[in-house]
Design a protein around this motif. Structure first.
Motif, short mmCIF file in Angstrom:
data_model
loop_
_atom_site.label_atom_id
_atom_site.label_comp_id
_atom_site.label_asym_id
_atom_site.label_seq_id
_atom_site.Cartn_x
_atom_site.Cartn_y
_atom_site.Cartn_z
N GLU A 1 11.56 -5.01 -19.73
CA GLU A 1 10.18 -4.36 -19.46
C GLU A 1 9.29 -4.86 -18.16
O GLU A 1 9.77 -5.99 -17.79
CB GLU A 1 9.06 -4.86 -20.70
N ILE A 2 8.73 -4.14 -17.70
CA ILE A 2 8.05 -4.34 -16.30
C ILE A 2 7.08 -5.61 -16.42
O ILE A 2 6.30 -5.57 -17.64
CB ILE A 2 7.13 -3.06 -15.96
N TYR A 3 7.22 -6.42 -15.77
CA TYR A 3 6.25 -7.69 -15.82
C TYR A 3 4.84 -7.18 -15.77
O TYR A 3 4.35 -6.25 -15.14
CB TYR A 3 6.49 -8.60 -14.36
N ASN A 4 4.24 -7.48 -16.78
CA ASN A 4 2.75 -6.96 -17.03
C ASN A 4 1.89 -7.02 -16.00
O ASN A 4 1.00 -5.72 -15.64
CB ASN A 4 2.29 -7.70 -18.14
N PRO A 5 1.53 -7.82 -15.21
CA PRO A 5 0.68 -7.73 -13.99
C PRO A 5 1.30 -6.76 -12.95
O PRO A 5 0.25 -6.34 -12.09
CB PRO A 5 0.86 -9.24 -13.27
N TYR A 6 2.26 -6.26 -12.99
CA TYR A 6 2.84 -5.33 -11.94
C TYR A 6 2.60 -3.80 -12.26
O TYR A 6 2.93 -2.89 -11.70
CB TYR A 6 4.30 -5.57 -11.63
N LYS A 7 2.37 -3.60 -13.47
CA LYS A 7 2.38 -2.37 -14.18
C LYS A 7 1.62 -1.21 -13.33
O LYS A 7 2.06 -0.16 -13.30
CB LYS A 7 2.03 -2.36 -15.59
N GLU A 8 0.35 -1.60 -13.17
CA GLU A 8 -0.66 -0.92 -12.55
C GLU A 8 -0.15 -0.09 -11.10
O GLU A 8 -0.22 0.66 -10.91
CB GLU A 8 -1.89 -1.61 -12.47
N ASN B 1 0.95 -1.27 0.15
CA ASN B 1 -0.11 0.12 0.08
C ASN B 1 0.99 1.37 0.07
O ASN B 1 1.21 1.80 1.05
CB ASN B 1 -1.02 -0.13 1.36
N PHE B 2 0.99 1.64 -1.04
CA PHE B 2 2.13 2.80 -1.29
C PHE B 2 1.45 4.07 -0.66
O PHE B 2 2.27 5.05 -0.27
CB PHE B 2 2.64 2.98 -2.69
N GLN B 3 0.45 4.22 -0.83
CA GLN B 3 -0.36 5.77 -0.27
C GLN B 3 -0.32 5.70 1.27
O GLN B 3 0.17 6.70 1.83
CB GLN B 3 -1.83 5.53 -0.58
N THR B 4 -0.28 4.37 1.96
CA THR B 4 -0.17 4.29 3.36
C THR B 4 1.37 4.61 3.59
O THR B 4 1.77 5.30 4.57
CB THR B 4 -0.49 2.90 3.88
N VAL C 1 11.24 7.72 -7.16
CA VAL C 1 11.11 5.97 -7.43
C VAL C 1 12.17 5.76 -8.33
O VAL C 1 12.36 6.22 -9.46
CB VAL C 1 9.81 5.74 -8.12
N VAL C 2 13.31 5.04 -7.87
CA VAL C 2 14.30 4.59 -8.68
C VAL C 2 14.59 3.18 -8.60
O VAL C 2 13.82 2.38 -7.62
CB VAL C 2 15.83 5.32 -8.18
N ASN D 1 2.71 2.03 -11.61
CA ASN D 1 2.10 3.50 -11.93
C ASN D 1 1.67 4.05 -10.66
O ASN D 1 2.02 5.35 -10.50
CB ASN D 1 1.30 3.10 -12.91
N LYS D 2 1.26 3.43 -9.96
CA LYS D 2 0.38 3.92 -8.74
C LYS D 2 1.79 4.63 -7.73
O LYS D 2 1.35 5.44 -7.26
CB LYS D 2 -0.34 2.91 -7.91
N CYS D 3 2.67 3.62 -7.30
CA CYS D 3 3.71 4.18 -6.80
C CYS D 3 4.29 5.47 -7.46
O CYS D 3 4.61 6.53 -6.56
CB CYS D 3 4.61 2.88 -6.66
N LEU D 4 4.33 5.58 -8.61
CA LEU D 4 5.01 6.60 -9.34
C LEU D 4 4.35 7.96 -9.24
O LEU D 4 4.63 9.01 -8.96
CB LEU D 4 5.29 6.37 -10.78
N GLU D 5 2.86 7.60 -9.25
CA GLU D 5 1.90 8.72 -8.99
C GLU D 5 1.87 9.31 -7.69
O GLU D 5 1.63 10.66 -7.34
CB GLU D 5 0.35 8.11 -9.43
N ILE D 6 1.88 8.37 -6.67
CA ILE D 6 1.88 8.74 -5.42
C ILE D 6 3.40 9.68 -4.79
O ILE D 6 3.37 10.82 -4.40
CB ILE D 6 1.74 7.63 -4.20
#
Length: 218
Positions: A63-70, A36-39, A84-85, A73-78
């Motif tokens: 390439e990012i493992y497809n099931p992990y992309k969402e 939970n990156f938001q927490t 994020v590196v 992206n949420k981590c990058l957004e937060i």
């Protein structure tokens, strides 16, 4: 790119001999979808470091493992793209020096900064401090290796999160062998000697909201 022998991990074993908690993660999850990156952000953490191979990508893939992309992206957004590196023992490491061609290629294909540290975890803290400009205690280390990713994070006071490897297909034979031994040691330390991870002040209230244990991994 296949990883070479990691002399830095051998050197740092002396720290583990005196403090076995250094290879115990604060949190262990199946994969990054359970974090939970938001927490974590709300608790005051400033940035996230990811291992690459078998944490974000299949071994040595770009390439990012497809099931992990969402989730990524949420981590990058937060946290924001600059916070994020990737810190890898292949791309950006001594195996990739001096031109860091692999790191540059991965930055282009993944869109995530790859730290260039010219060494190997659990060494490489200078590149982290230079990038984030904050105390490492404000950072999160996420990876699939106890003696590199978790040891690295714990040595410098980060919150450490262990994720299970994506696949053994295509992985380095010696990495697979060492990974299994690491797992046995950590389980022994946790289950029989009741050794816990080092304390982390930003997570003193526990981890119940950090682990998305209701996340359904498909």
């Amino acid at each position: 790119m296949v990883q070479s022998f990691n002399i830095e991990a051998i050197k740092c074993l002396k720290h583990v001999f005196f403090n076995r908690s250094l290879i115990i993660p604060h949190l262990e999850v199946k994969d990054i979808r359970n974090i939970n990156f938001q927490t974590l952000y709300d608790r005051g953490f400033k940035g996230v470091l990811f291992d690459k191979d078998n944490t974000l990508t299949e071994p040595y893939k770009n390439e990012i493992y497809n099931p992990y992309k969402e989730s990524l992206n949420k981590c990058l957004e937060i946290f924001g793209n600059d916070n994020v590196v990737i810190i890898s023992n292949s791309a950006g490491s001594s195996d990739d020096a001096p031109n860091f061609e692999k790191a540059n290629q991965i930055e282009k294909s993944l869109g995530i900064k790859v730290l260039k540290h010219n060494t190997k975890k659990p060494d490489g803290i200078d590149s982290v401090k230079n990038h984030f400009k904050t105390d490492p205690k404000n950072l999160i280390m996420v990876g699939d290796r106890y003696l590199t990713d978790i040891l690295f994070g714990n040595l410098y006071g980060m919150l450490t999160i262990y994720t299970h490897p994506i696949t053994s297909v295509g992985d380095n034979f010696f990495v697979k062998l060492i990974r299994n031994k690491e797992r046995q040691i950590v389980l022994c330390l946790k289950n029989y000697f009741k050794i816990n991870a080092p304390k982390n002040l930003l997570c003193a209230s526990g981890f119940e909201k950090i682990n998305n244990d209701d996340q359904k991994n498909k």
